[in-house]
Design a protein around this motif. Structure first.
Motif, short mmCIF file in Angstrom:
data_model
loop_
_atom_site.label_atom_id
_atom_site.label_comp_id
_atom_site.label_asym_id
_atom_site.label_seq_id
_atom_site.Cartn_x
_atom_site.Cartn_y
_atom_site.Cartn_z
N TYR A 183 0.83 -1.22 0.00
CA TYR A 183 0.00 0.00 0.00
C TYR A 183 0.86 1.27 0.00
O TYR A 183 0.33 2.37 -0.08
N PHE A 229 5.78 5.71 -0.03
CA PHE A 229 6.89 6.51 0.50
C PHE A 229 8.17 6.12 -0.25
O PHE A 229 8.24 5.03 -0.82
N GLY A 268 11.26 7.04 7.55
CA GLY A 268 11.58 6.24 6.38
C GLY A 268 10.40 5.98 5.49
O GLY A 268 9.38 6.65 5.60
N GLY A 269 10.59 4.97 4.69
CA GLY A 269 11.58 3.90 4.77
C GLY A 269 11.63 3.23 6.14
O GLY A 269 10.73 3.34 6.95
N GLU A 295 11.81 5.52 13.59
CA GLU A 295 10.73 4.63 13.15
C GLU A 295 11.29 3.21 13.06
O GLU A 295 12.38 3.00 12.51
N VAL A 296 10.52 2.29 13.59
CA VAL A 296 11.01 0.91 13.70
C VAL A 296 10.03 -0.05 13.03
O VAL A 296 8.83 0.00 13.29
N GLY A 305 5.90 0.47 13.64
CA GLY A 305 4.88 0.23 12.61
C GLY A 305 4.18 -1.09 12.86
O GLY A 305 4.68 -2.15 12.49
N GLN A 309 0.53 -1.49 12.35
CA GLN A 309 -0.50 -1.46 11.27
C GLN A 309 -1.78 -2.20 11.67
O GLN A 309 -2.86 -1.65 11.61
N ARG A 334 3.22 -6.91 4.88
CA ARG A 334 4.18 -6.61 5.96
C ARG A 334 5.10 -7.81 6.17
O ARG A 334 4.72 -8.95 5.89
N ASP A 366 2.02 2.84 15.20
CA ASP A 366 1.29 3.19 13.96
C ASP A 366 0.28 2.10 13.66
O ASP A 366 0.63 0.91 13.60
N MET A 401 -3.23 1.19 11.00
CA MET A 401 -4.04 1.61 9.86
C MET A 401 -5.42 0.99 9.97
O MET A 401 -5.57 -0.10 10.54
N TYR A 452 -4.05 5.80 10.84
CA TYR A 452 -4.33 6.35 9.51
C TYR A 452 -5.34 5.49 8.77
O TYR A 452 -5.24 4.26 8.79
N SER A 453 -6.24 6.17 8.08
CA SER A 453 -7.13 5.46 7.18
C SER A 453 -6.33 5.14 5.92
O SER A 453 -5.59 5.99 5.42
N LEU A 454 -6.48 3.93 5.41
CA LEU A 454 -5.71 3.53 4.23
C LEU A 454 -5.95 4.48 3.05
O LEU A 454 -7.10 4.78 2.71
N ILE A 455 -4.86 4.93 2.47
CA ILE A 455 -4.97 5.74 1.24
C ILE A 455 -4.53 4.85 0.07
O ILE A 455 -3.46 4.23 0.14
N GLU A 463 -2.84 4.69 -2.84
CA GLU A 463 -1.89 5.54 -3.56
C GLU A 463 -1.59 4.98 -4.95
O GLU A 463 -1.28 3.79 -5.08
#
Ligand code: SAM
Ligand code: SF4
Length: 367
Positions: free
Chosen positions: A20, A23, A64-65, A93-94, A118, A120, A132, A157, A159, A188-191, A193
């Motif tokens: 998803y 970045f 990141g990344g 960020e890990v 992260g 999710q 993931r 984090d 989602m 976060y709501s899934l975007i 992309e």
């Protein structure tokens, strides 16, 4: 010379690209990562000729990344360019699959005092769909080890609105999240992309977007649930325990200056907003010539800065903004349309403004 107090450092490598994510993240060998760090150090040296980097940093953020792919020695070399102490918020960020107890201990020894992990989702099926590289057990284990080695400020984090995710599934995720008791949560709501595998699967009819009503119900549920568990909803996608708001991210929302380093990183210095090159080749080429690897530069006028103050500032839900004369009428109209609420000390976003933030922004910038 302009003094720098806040620094963002982008590490554009990931073990595998999540389905998803758009970045800037590349697959990198150890050698490529080392080469990148050498260039980052060069970028810092160039900045130090025109900017004062000697001040004690208020925040440093490795994003990141997957910055947790960096060897400890590389982090040490980068941090040695800055002055900081235990009051500096230093975040990394890990990704759960990329750290172990030794690495986390080393982070503490280096002065890193905040982790953003992260997670999710805790649903292993959904983690697979997301692409993931870890399962939920591994994510929880890393969290527990981080506590063992004395991290006192951890952000997780999450989602939602994932393909085929039901409200019940989200409720289970939130219950598991709360059991861990993190200081901070970004949700976060899934975007969908463009350019991602998810986007292609969506277009091919293999995946389906969450229905808007369900997404709104999920968001409302998240807000009510996390508030009932003692978290403050301080930014559209961010929740924290008292005094654990993300200091670094707040720089963006408060429209303050920061130095952005690394591939595709953005920065804001004085009245200059800039963005670095997106391709490694361009980033390296410029630095080889002792030139900053900046691709886009925008000198902001007073009015740009003022407009920006609202566009990012209204994201902070507990910080009323007092509009300047030019923007007062706009705020009054948006109050009538129920996007804003007037408080004694300025305007804040209403529930409608929160749920329909994109509409609010469109109305705000519409002349
Ligand atoms: C760029 S990632 C960096 C963290 C780290 N690489 C990781 O994923 O574990 C920051 C966060 O952005 C969120 N994110 C990334 N892509 C997204 C998307 N398409 N929609 C919504 N959130 C997204 C994820 O929650 C992710 O943890
Ligand atoms: S979500 Fe994080 S780990 Fe996954 S590809 Fe994006 S930056 Fe890398």
């Amino acid at each position: 010379m302009l003094k720098i107090y806040n620094t963002y450092i982008h590490i554009p490598f990931c073990e595998r690209k999540c389905n998803y994510c758009d970045f800037t993240s590349l697959k990198g060998t150890d050698n490529q990562i080392e080469k990148y760090v050498n260039y980052l150090l060069k970028e810092i040296d160039i900045y130090s000729k025109n900017y004062d980097l000697s001040e004690k940093q208020d925040t440093i953020y490795f994003g990141g990344g997957t910055p947790s792919l960096l060897p400890i020695d590389s982090l040490k070399r980068i941090l040695s360019k800055f002055s900081y102490d235990e009051n500096t918020e230093i975040t990394i960020e890990v990704n759960p699959k990329t750290v172990d107890i030794n690495k986390l201990k080393e982070y503490r020894n280096l002065g890193i005092n905040r982790l953003s992990i992260g997670i999710q989702t805790f649903n292993d099926e959904n983690l697979k769909v997301l692409g993931r590289i870890h399962n939920s057990e591994e994510a929880i284990e890393v969290y527990n080890i981080a506590r063992e080695v004395d991290f006192k400020n951890i952000s997780l984090d999450i989602m939602f609105s994932l393909p085929n995710q039901t409200l019940e599934m989200l409720k289970v995720d939130l219950e598991k999240l709360i059991l861990l008791n993190p200081e901070h949560i970004s949700i976060y709501s899934l975007i969908w992309e463009e350019g991602t595998k998810f986007f292609r699967d969506l277009k091919a009819g293999k995946l389906k977007e969450t229905d808007n009503d369900l997404e709104a119900t999920m968001y409302e549920y998240i807000i009510d649930y996390l508030k009932s568990k003692g978290y403050e909803h301080y930014e559209i996608s961010n929740f924290s325990k008292k005094d654990f708001e993300a200091r670094h991210n707040s720089i963006y929302w408060e429209n303050k200056n920061y130095l952005g380093l690394g591939l595709s990183a953005a920065g804001y210095l004085g009245n200059l907003r800039y963005k670095n090159f997106f391709h490694l080749k361009d980033y390296y080429d410029k630095l080889d010539k002792n030139i900053l690897p900046v691709d886009e530069r925008e000198e902001l006028t007073e009015d740009d800065i003022e407009q920006y103050r609202y566009l990012v500032g209204f994201r902070l839900l507990n910080n009323p903004l007092i509009p300047s004369k030019e923007y007062l009428e706009k705020c009054e109209i948006l109050e009538k349309e129920a996007y804003l609420i007037k408080k004694e000390n300025g305007y804040i976003l209403s529930s409608k403004g929160l749920m329909l933030f994109n509409d609010f922004i469109a109305n705000f910038i519409d002349d």
